[in-house]
Design an enzyme around this catalytic site. Structure first.
Site, PDB file in Angstrom:
ATOM      1  N   TYR A 242       0.010   5.814  12.881  1.00  0.00           N
ATOM      2  CA  TYR A 242      -1.342   6.329  12.680  1.00  0.00           C
ATOM      3  C   TYR A 242      -2.259   5.881  13.822  1.00  0.00           C
ATOM      4  CZ  TYR A 242       0.796   7.645   8.339  1.00  0.00           C
ATOM      5  OH  TYR A 242       1.658   8.192   7.415  1.00  0.00           O
TER       6      TYR A 242
ATOM      7  N   HIS B 128       2.829   2.324  11.512  1.00  0.00           N
ATOM      8  CA  HIS B 128       3.500   3.559  11.091  1.00  0.00           C
ATOM      9  C   HIS B 128       3.009   4.837  11.764  1.00  0.00           C
ATOM     10  CE1 HIS B 128       4.919   1.442   7.155  1.00  0.00           C
ATOM     11  NE2 HIS B 128       5.580   1.061   8.243  1.00  0.00           N
TER      12      HIS B 128
ATOM     13  N   PRO C  64       0.852  -1.199   0.000  1.00  0.00           N
ATOM     14  CA  PRO C  64       0.000   0.000   0.000  1.00  0.00           C
ATOM     15  C   PRO C  64       0.883   1.243   0.000  1.00  0.00           C
ATOM     16  CG  PRO C  64       0.062  -0.992   2.188  1.00  0.00           C
ATOM     17  CD  PRO C  64       0.826  -1.914   1.288  1.00  0.00           C
TER      18      PRO C  64
ATOM     19  N   ARG D 109      -2.082  -4.579   8.995  1.00  0.00           N
ATOM     20  CA  ARG D 109      -0.654  -4.244   8.916  1.00  0.00           C
ATOM     21  C   ARG D 109      -0.195  -3.700  10.260  1.00  0.00           C
ATOM     22  NH1 ARG D 109       2.925  -0.304   4.843  1.00  0.00           N
ATOM     23  NH2 ARG D 109       4.339  -1.988   4.253  1.00  0.00           N
TER      24      ARG D 109
ATOM     25  N   HIS E  38      -5.079  -0.652   8.578  1.00  0.00           N
ATOM     26  CA  HIS E  38      -3.768  -0.031   8.782  1.00  0.00           C
ATOM     27  C   HIS E  38      -3.560   0.194  10.282  1.00  0.00           C
ATOM     28  CE1 HIS E  38      -0.145   2.055   8.144  1.00  0.00           C
ATOM     29  NE2 HIS E  38      -0.485   2.852   7.154  1.00  0.00           N
ATOM     30  N   GLY E  39      -2.727  -0.662  10.864  1.00  0.00           N
ATOM     31  CA  GLY E  39      -2.409  -0.535  12.274  1.00  0.00           C
ATOM     32  C   GLY E  39      -0.950  -0.214  12.498  1.00  0.00           C
TER      33      GLY E  39
END
Length: 436
Positions: free
Chosen positions: A255, A253, A97, A302, A250-251
């Protein structure tokens, strides 16, 4: 699979030349049957010129040729098939992604049809760029969303383009949390997070030109968290409505979900802070809601326990990564996508003795790895059992035919970092060349 051979080509070879001759290839050689379609022309060639050679003999010859080709591919671990739940993948090379900032006004654009279809291959897995779950989820210029009907409709032809190439397409859904600015937020409100501590440094504003300090976030109240969970649930529903095969949560980086998991950010004293179990509660509630909405067999996540992007740091990343790997088993999701420990504060690998192996062993689903991989160590990861699939970002961006190049061990195009995040719909986006 059945091969049907028209009699006019084979008159003089078969005992009954006026009858159509059919043969079930699986009965001849089950291992080869899937490869025989492309051998039909070879059989036609020989049967029309070698009248003394029987059809079974020719099929065996063609099968041998295909088997030799397959054996050659099997020597390249990345170019071997893999069964990802209900999805039959033809190779192990996955498109990461990648934030591209070319979805004007948060709406996916027609130029993305070409971008993703270029990187599609039969049985290849692609993960779409991070896609906002709500109007409070944004933190970068021109990143796509999937919370409105207009966005869903805009995604549909992009997804269709991937499917027409035979690809499998997952949508990564995200919320940036405190990695944002009031100019991105509805009514200029403060960004939300696990905390009220802001990120140092600056963020690019929605016009794509100006920069400003990150805004001070507002810590979510416990009673507000179910609404954010619902935003992820509805985004997953919309992704399936748009035609995606599944979603990746998205878990990673730094965020929103990562801001809850990492003890260097999360300073809460309620049921969503303090202990490792409490800090992981919100991300796991998102996983549960999304899995219940679209089916666990369509869900991945992720995670980057070792990374420190956006000042999202944990005092014991090994324990965090292992706890999540074990806890995710409860939900039977399709895959876990972990970022290598060698990526810490930049996207350039650094030397480390830390490993994802404990997480690999603990998680019962498919295990994806990302983080500075090339062809050699990607092959090693598959061959050693370290991973089931390897996720490639920058080199897949620069080489839209990356699986083919890996198969042939062909030279790779160099990526141009200066064009990663520009709004141009062609330059640095769809203009990277294919092999001749």
């Amino acid at each position: 699979m059945t091969l049907v051979i028209p009699n006019q080509i084979y008159t003089g070879i078969l005992y009954k030349p006026r009858r159509q001759y059919s043969m079930n290839l699986a009965n001849i050689h089950p291992q080869r049957s899937a490869c025989f379609t492309k051998s039909v022309e070879l059989i036609h060639f020989h049967c029309s010129r070698r009248r003394g050679v029987g059809v079974r003999r020719l099929i065996t010859m063609a099968g041998k040729q295909n088997t030799e080709e397959n054996q050659s591919k099997q020597q390249i671990p990345l170019i071997t098939p893999y069964q990802l739940g209900s999805f039959s993948l033809s190779h192990r090379v996955v498109l990461a992604p990648l934030t591209r900032q070319r979805s004007y006004n948060y709406i996916p654009q027609p130029h993305a049809i070409l971008y993703y279809s270029q990187r599609s291959s039969p049985g290849g897995l692609l993960i779409a760029e991070a896609t906002g779950v709500s109007d409070s989820a944004q933190g970068y210029p021109d990143t796509p969303g999937i919370w409105t009907e207009e966005q869903v409709e805009a995604w549909k032809p992009i997804v269709n383009g991937v499917h027409e190439k035979g690809g499998v397409f997952f949508c990564q859904i995200w919320h940036t949390g405190r990695a944002s600015h009031v100019h991105y937020q509805p009514n200029g409100q403060a960004p939300i997070s696990s905390t009220d501590r802001k990120i140092s440094g600056q963020v690019v504003l929605p016009n794509g030109k100006d920069v400003a300090d990150y805004s001070t976030p507002r810590a979510l109240k416990a009673e507000e968290i179910p609404q954010i969970i619902n935003d992820f649930r509805l985004a997953a529903r919309n992704a399936i409505k748009a035609g995606f095969d599944g979603v990746e949560i998205h878990g990673a980086h730094g965020y929103l979900l990562d801001q809850f998991m990492k003890d260097g950010v999360n300073n809460r004293a309620d049921q969503y802070g303090g202990t490792l179990e409490n800090r992981c509660r919100f991300p796991l509630e998102v996983v549960e809601a999304v899995a219940n909405e679209i089916g666990a067999d369509r869900v991945g996540i992720r995670l980057s326990p070792f990374a420190q992007y956006l000042e999202s740091i944990d005092s014991d990343p090994e324990a965090l990564g292992l706890y999540m790997a074990e806890a995710l088993n409860k939900y039977n999701i399709l895959y876990a996508h972990y970022v290598e420990p060698r990526l810490v504060t930049s996207f350039e690998p650094v030397a480390t003795n830390k490993s994802l192996l404990p997480m690999r062993k603990a998680f019962k689903g498919s295990f994806l790895v990302a983080g500075g991989y090339d062809r050699e160590d990607g092959n090693a990861a598959i061959a050693s059992g370290k991973a089931d699939l390897v996720v490639y970002g920058r080199i897949f961006l620069a080489n839209p035919d990356l699986p083919r190049r890996f198969e042939l061990n062909a030279p790779l195009n160099k990526y141009n970092r200066n064009t990663f995040y520009i709004p141009d719909p062609v330059v640095g986006y769809t203009d990277y060349p294919f092999l001749e």
